[in-house]
Design a protein around this motif. Sequence first.
Motif, PDB file in Angstrom:
ATOM      1  N   ALA A   1      47.182  77.130  59.215  1.00  0.00           N
ATOM      2  CA  ALA A   1      47.899  76.711  60.421  1.00  0.00           C
ATOM      3  C   ALA A   1      47.521  75.279  60.752  1.00  0.00           C
ATOM      4  N   ALA A   2      48.473  74.540  61.318  1.00  0.00           N
ATOM      5  CA  ALA A   2      48.198  73.188  61.807  1.00  0.00           C
ATOM      6  C   ALA A   2      47.804  73.285  63.269  1.00  0.00           C
ATOM      7  N   PRO A   3      46.609  72.813  63.665  1.00  0.00           N
ATOM      8  CA  PRO A   3      46.193  72.916  65.069  1.00  0.00           C
ATOM      9  C   PRO A   3      47.034  72.010  65.961  1.00  0.00           C
ATOM     10  N   ASP A   4      47.192  72.426  67.220  1.00  0.00           N
ATOM     11  CA  ASP A   4      47.960  71.618  68.170  1.00  0.00           C
ATOM     12  C   ASP A   4      47.269  70.286  68.456  1.00  0.00           C
ATOM     13  N   THR A   5      45.951  70.313  68.505  1.00  0.00           N
ATOM     14  CA  THR A   5      45.190  69.094  68.748  1.00  0.00           C
ATOM     15  C   THR A   5      44.258  68.848  67.575  1.00  0.00           C
ATOM     16  N   ALA A   6      43.865  67.607  67.411  1.00  0.00           N
ATOM     17  CA  ALA A   6      42.934  67.273  66.340  1.00  0.00           C
ATOM     18  C   ALA A   6      41.635  68.058  66.515  1.00  0.00           C
ATOM     19  N   ILE A   7      40.953  68.306  65.394  1.00  0.00           N
ATOM     20  CA  ILE A   7      39.750  69.136  65.417  1.00  0.00           C
ATOM     21  C   ILE A   7      38.540  68.280  65.770  1.00  0.00           C
ATOM     22  N   GLY A   8      38.067  68.450  67.001  1.00  0.00           N
ATOM     23  CA  GLY A   8      36.810  67.829  67.409  1.00  0.00           C
ATOM     24  C   GLY A   8      36.866  66.322  67.542  1.00  0.00           C
ATOM     25  N   GLY A   9      35.688  65.753  67.564  1.00  0.00           N
ATOM     26  CA  GLY A   9      35.470  64.317  67.648  1.00  0.00           C
ATOM     27  C   GLY A   9      34.016  64.069  67.304  1.00  0.00           C
ATOM     28  N   ALA A  10      33.662  62.860  66.948  1.00  0.00           N
ATOM     29  CA  ALA A  10      32.282  62.599  66.525  1.00  0.00           C
ATOM     30  C   ALA A  10      31.856  61.185  66.897  1.00  0.00           C
ATOM     31  N   GLN A  11      30.542  61.017  67.057  1.00  0.00           N
ATOM     32  CA  GLN A  11      29.939  59.715  67.309  1.00  0.00           C
ATOM     33  C   GLN A  11      28.626  59.670  66.539  1.00  0.00           C
ATOM     34  N   ALA A  12      28.228  58.509  66.054  1.00  0.00           N
ATOM     35  CA  ALA A  12      26.978  58.413  65.301  1.00  0.00           C
ATOM     36  C   ALA A  12      26.476  56.978  65.299  1.00  0.00           C
ATOM     37  N   ILE A  13      25.161  56.844  65.187  1.00  0.00           N
ATOM     38  CA  ILE A  13      24.520  55.536  65.007  1.00  0.00           C
ATOM     39  C   ILE A  13      23.524  55.665  63.859  1.00  0.00           C
ATOM     40  N   ARG A  14      23.699  54.826  62.851  1.00  0.00           N
ATOM     41  CA  ARG A  14      22.750  54.779  61.740  1.00  0.00           C
ATOM     42  C   ARG A  14      21.714  53.680  62.003  1.00  0.00           C
ATOM     43  N   ILE A  15      20.433  54.029  61.861  1.00  0.00           N
ATOM     44  CA  ILE A  15      19.351  53.057  61.945  1.00  0.00           C
ATOM     45  C   ILE A  15      19.020  52.632  60.515  1.00  0.00           C
ATOM     46  N   ARG A  16      19.519  51.489  60.119  1.00  0.00           N
ATOM     47  CA  ARG A  16      19.406  51.067  58.727  1.00  0.00           C
ATOM     48  C   ARG A  16      17.994  50.577  58.406  1.00  0.00           C
ATOM     49  N   PRO A  17      17.595  50.644  57.128  1.00  0.00           N
ATOM     50  CA  PRO A  17      16.254  50.165  56.752  1.00  0.00           C
ATOM     51  C   PRO A  17      16.014  48.697  57.087  1.00  0.00           C
ATOM     52  N   ASP A  18      17.091  47.898  57.130  1.00  0.00           N
ATOM     53  CA  ASP A  18      16.923  46.481  57.442  1.00  0.00           C
ATOM     54  C   ASP A  18      16.843  46.209  58.941  1.00  0.00           C
ATOM     55  N   GLY A  19      16.866  47.279  59.749  1.00  0.00           N
ATOM     56  CA  GLY A  19      16.746  47.127  61.192  1.00  0.00           C
ATOM     57  C   GLY A  19      18.058  47.014  61.925  1.00  0.00           C
ATOM     58  N   VAL A  20      19.152  46.860  61.199  1.00  0.00           N
ATOM     59  CA  VAL A  20      20.469  46.758  61.824  1.00  0.00           C
ATOM     60  C   VAL A  20      20.937  48.150  62.266  1.00  0.00           C
ATOM     61  N   LEU A  21      21.601  48.201  63.411  1.00  0.00           N
ATOM     62  CA  LEU A  21      22.225  49.439  63.881  1.00  0.00           C
ATOM     63  C   LEU A  21      23.694  49.446  63.494  1.00  0.00           C
ATOM     64  N   GLU A  22      24.148  50.583  63.013  1.00  0.00           N
ATOM     65  CA  GLU A  22      25.527  50.732  62.531  1.00  0.00           C
ATOM     66  C   GLU A  22      26.152  51.914  63.270  1.00  0.00           C
ATOM     67  N   GLY A  23      27.182  51.659  64.067  1.00  0.00           N
ATOM     68  CA  GLY A  23      27.783  52.698  64.892  1.00  0.00           C
ATOM     69  C   GLY A  23      29.194  53.037  64.479  1.00  0.00           C
ATOM     70  N   ALA A  24      29.572  54.282  64.708  1.00  0.00           N
ATOM     71  CA  ALA A  24      30.933  54.742  64.403  1.00  0.00           C
ATOM     72  C   ALA A  24      31.384  55.707  65.486  1.00  0.00           C
ATOM     73  N   SER A  25      32.687  55.704  65.741  1.00  0.00           N
ATOM     74  CA  SER A  25      33.270  56.509  66.816  1.00  0.00           C
ATOM     75  C   SER A  25      34.587  57.109  66.347  1.00  0.00           C
ATOM     76  N   ASP A  26      34.851  58.330  66.745  1.00  0.00           N
ATOM     77  CA  ASP A  26      35.997  59.080  66.240  1.00  0.00           C
ATOM     78  C   ASP A  26      37.311  58.600  66.850  1.00  0.00           C
ATOM     79  N   PRO A  27      38.311  58.271  66.021  1.00  0.00           N
ATOM     80  CA  PRO A  27      39.618  57.876  66.565  1.00  0.00           C
ATOM     81  C   PRO A  27      40.367  59.035  67.209  1.00  0.00           C
ATOM     82  N   ARG A  28      39.866  60.263  67.032  1.00  0.00           N
ATOM     83  CA  ARG A  28      40.491  61.408  67.691  1.00  0.00           C
ATOM     84  C   ARG A  28      40.239  61.392  69.204  1.00  0.00           C
ATOM     85  N   LYS A  29      39.346  60.533  69.652  1.00  0.00           N
ATOM     86  CA  LYS A  29      39.034  60.381  71.076  1.00  0.00           C
ATOM     87  C   LYS A  29      39.353  58.954  71.513  1.00  0.00           C
TER      88      LYS A  29
END
Length: 525
Positions: free
Chosen positions: A490-518
């Motif tokens: 079945a195809a859901p009426d709304t997109a499934i969930g949403g997500a957010q994350a921040i990667r702490i890279r070995p070089d000290g840089v922070l890398e963030g991502a955010s779900d386009p479903r929100k």
Amino acid sequence: MRDFHLPGRSEVLTSNGMCATSHPLAAQTAVDIMKQGGNAMDAAISAAILLGICEPQMTGIGGDCFVLYSRPGDSQIHALNGSGRAPRAANAAQLRDAGLEHVPLTSPHSVTLPGAMAAFCHLAETVGTLGLDQLLQPAIHYADHGVPVAARVAFDWNDSAPTLQGAARTSYLIGGRPPKVGDIFRAPGQAEVLRRVAKHGQEAFYTGEVAEDMHAALTQLGGVHSLQDFADTTCDATTPISGKYKGVDLVEHPPNGQGATAILMLNLLKHFDISAMDPLGSERIHIEAEAAKLAYDARNRFLADPDHMARLDYMLAPETAAALAALINPKQAMKAAAPLTEAVHKDTIYITVVDKDRMAVSLIYSIFHGFGSGIASEKFGILLQNRGAGFTLQDGHPNELGSRKRPMHTIIPGMLCEGGQVTMPFGVMGGAYQPNGHARFVSNLTDFDMGLQQTIDAPRAFADAGKLKVERGYGDTVRQELADLGHDVAAPDTAIGGAQAIRIRPDGVLEGASDPRKDGCALGY
């Protein structure tokens, strides 16, 4: 690197502090708090409370939260349970005798005591640095002056508006209707509550006029809550649980959250060569769906208030996963387990913050269903969660509704560790989907080496209540192949969930991502 010919977004990079969450105003507030000298916990608390104004259909001060966090220079992950309990007078037998088979979603019987405010006040005092008064000012400002309603918020608001009843319709409808995109939503009653909490702390919420307002809303409808129940609300420090998948440790909040389900799912997936499969193909979806059916069946039978369950070690044991994985037929879908009597939902906010000192916070905050119980207090407009619908009325079940018990919760914050160090706070919204979402998130990163934003953007599928919900990001060929394996697609009426994350890279840089479903974003400075 992503294909810049195609729609999408890149990861956000910064070297100081970062927030990723589902609304830009909240992300901006978190960054502002860090610029003012606050740490990641200060930023997360301030932004989370504001999210109750930006996304009131998802969360608010009448709800619950769970938090994972690490302190600067310390690899230990701490957990805090900010979920409320059932009232002392709660009694499953009385509801069964009334002919009920489950806790009604929009009745006062579904309302557990709101635990989030106790958690926020405790964390501001013990982990934060700026003080509650300063942290609450952004939410007070926007509650008074208003927030333009964002596109996804307007969609969900319209979808859930029928839940609103009585005083809640006055507080959460504009001119008797759900707001449209760009309409200004104000919550002056909540602004006043937050001013009192800013001045007097959590007692201003759980005792006195504010508690009396919430109590009256419930007792007028037949609720069994007492003012003492409100006054006795606390939060509790807990010990995280974890599991390893291909060199990465997935850290979860323990029960009464469902994080153990995500660990069990990954333990099941270890028995299959997922990385050899097409990441967007039907074979992977099928194996993941079968693993989800088995892991969620274990969840339904075992998870509950930790004081009332004893099978967590069994659920997480490698032998349990091996025995369950042997039940998966790569060529045929199994029938799903009988559906839960307790309710599941899709409405949650998630926020993660990492500061310049690399304190990491993973916080999830919810009122359960869209607009919770639909019951709001008359004077202050505090919308009350229906988390008690997560209880079962099955006699003798560990998760049976009972006095002062916490229900099994669907909301789960997550963290990833490598080499004993926190490398990524993350969360996946979406109610029951969350454990499946955590497992897929980890698999996308480790099995397929996807970038962080690609990991979040990738299409999703979820075996839920006898259906295999498949997002439109998959093609018709994949859908047909899944149907041929015996899935009810079945195809859901709304997109499934949403997500957010921040990667702490070995070089000290922070890398963030955010779900386009929100509607949200990652922001740094």
